[in-house]
Design an enzyme around this catalytic site. Structure first.
Site, short mmCIF file in Angstrom:
data_model
loop_
_atom_site.label_atom_id
_atom_site.label_comp_id
_atom_site.label_asym_id
_atom_site.label_seq_id
_atom_site.Cartn_x
_atom_site.Cartn_y
_atom_site.Cartn_z
CB CYS A 1 -0.95 0.00 1.20
SG CYS A 1 -2.20 -1.31 1.12
CG LEU A 2 1.56 3.08 3.78
CD1 LEU A 2 2.11 3.72 5.04
CD2 LEU A 2 0.29 3.79 3.36
#
Length: 438
Positions: free
Chosen positions: A280-281
């Site tokens: 994700c990040l």
């Protein structure tokens, strides 16, 4: 499913079309697809788990789960129902009623790579029938569902989206290893390309999760996922940069963060670390930045700055360790360094984009003898890194111990008792004369 499953502010009434005989294909049997497949089986659907990864399918066929959110007991129970099968053959996708695409969406040279979505659509397309529903869960930029997925499905099937088959987008919200928020009790954002598509997508997820949150179009749903992760990415970058400045200013940033967290409004606690990891990040905010650049010709400055800060945290960790060793008249080159944790988050086997791995690579490149304790790691460690057990003798033989991932199983009291230097990047150890925090 009743309309009470919907967000209270939305009056859209769902008339469930489910009758317990639907055949569901889940394309991708990893951290996202496998928990979804298990839940669908539990709720009475006939499920096919399709994945082109032969090793992954072989492990599932052997009733071996490689995802911590799905126990081997749960996997075996799914097979025993007779309503779960896995395959690497796209022929297994035939006769589906609902198909969910949960494939990876990596970055390639800072640009979104939709090839896995495109391959999935091409595999699925020939089996799309009138009345079929296709749902994309893969994280991507706004517009992907309608501009990339649907044209491939229409070309392969000879049918028209909306008129002949239904399409929606529902962003995945899987947090690997989270004991509290799992697939069934995490609110599910849902969308469709038209009212009927939204109705069918809502009914499907309404049968699987406790609460669904409908939004008006696929683009809003696609942006929702990017917004969630960009919010985290930017705030993590903020505290990471604060940690670097606070150290030079002689301020305990951890104490300041804990003090700020006592404010009951207007503040959300984020903590520094050696970088950001997972799918994700490190990736999702760049999808948003790329989309803004492509469509508007503008830079998303917050994302660009957050990327710059977070991407350089592993370098900061390596340089800080070098300075700490210098203070005790020890060079990093030739030093024996013991790393605690290589996965990107505690109590998880997920090492995707892990900053701990990058730190290990940096230290190896600087000439350190790097050893690592990682009980959750699947596969081999980074090149030049030797796996070790967390014992008193291993700790004492190390010039420094670096806490990169604070797994609950780590005996940190043992570490502080026997280490000459502990560089704690997670603020996990109790204060001691030999402990230095990030």
């Amino acid at each position: 499913m009743s309309s009470s499953s919907l967000d209270a502010g939305n009056q859209f009434e769902v008339r469930s079309p489910l009758d317990g005989t639907q055949r569901v294909v889940v394309i991708g049997q990893g951290y996202v697809g496998l928990p979804l497949a298990m839940r669908a089986v539990e709720k009475g659907f006939d499920v096919v788990g399709f994945d082109v990864d032969t090793a992954r399918i072989s492990r599932l066929t052997a009733r071996e789960s490689f995802v911590e959110d799905v126990s081997t007991t749960t996997l075996r129970a799914a097979f025993e129902t007779g309503r779960y099968q896995v395959s690497t053959s796209r022929f297994a996708c035939r006769n589906f009623d609902i198909a969910v695409i949960t494939v990876p969406t990596p970055l390639r040279q800072s640009a979104p790579d939709l090839s896995y979505i495109e391959f999935a659509a091409k595999d699925l397309g020939p089996y799309v029938r009138r009345g079929s529903t296709i749902i994309l869960e893969s994280t991507t930029y706004p517009g992907t569902t309608e501009e990339s997925l649907i044209p491939i499905l229409e070309q392969a099937s000879g049918l028209k989206a909306g008129a002949d088959f239904h399409v929606g987008y529902s962003p995945e919200r899987i947090d690997p290893g989270n004991p509290t928020w799992q697939f069934h009790n995490t609110p599910k954002v849902v969308s469709g390309i038209d009212a009927r598509s939204l109705e069918l997508v809502s009914a499907f997820y309404g049968a699987l999760v406790e609460r669904i949150v409908p939004v008006s179009s696929c683009k809003e749903a696609e942006l929702t996922k990017l917004l969630e992760n960009t919010f985290r990415h930017v705030n993590v970058a903020l505290v990471n940069e604060l940690a670097m400045f606070a150290k030079d200013l002689g301020i305990d940033v951890w104490e300041s963060i804990d003090a700020a967290a006592t404010k009951p409004f207007g503040f959300m606690k984020f903590t520094p670390g050696p970088g950001v990891g997972g799918h994700c990040l490190p990736i999702d905010p760049s999808y948003l930045s790329w989309s803004v650049k492509q469509h508007l010709g503008k830079n998303f400055r917050f994302v660009d700055l957050a990327n710059d800060v977070n991407e350089h945290m592993p370098d900061f960790v390596a340089q800080r360790l070098m300075l700490l060793l210098n203070e005790s008249s020890r060079a990093l080159k030739g030093a024996r360094v013991l790393l605690l944790g290589l996965t990107y988050k505690p109590n998880s086997s997920d090492a995707r984009e892990s900053p701990a791995v990058i730190v290990a690579q940096r230290l190896v490149g600087l000439g350190a003898e790097v050893r690592a304790v990682e009980p959750f790691l699947h596969g081999t460690p980074p090149q030049g890194v030797t796996l070790a057990d967390l014992t008193a003798s291993e700790i004492e033989a190390s010039d420094a111990v670096v806490v990169l991932t604070n797994h609950a199983c780590f005996d940190l009291e043992l570490v502080t008792q026997h280490a000459s230097l502990v560089f704690d990047c997670r603020h996990a150890c109790q204060p001691a004369d030999n402990v230095v925090y990030l």
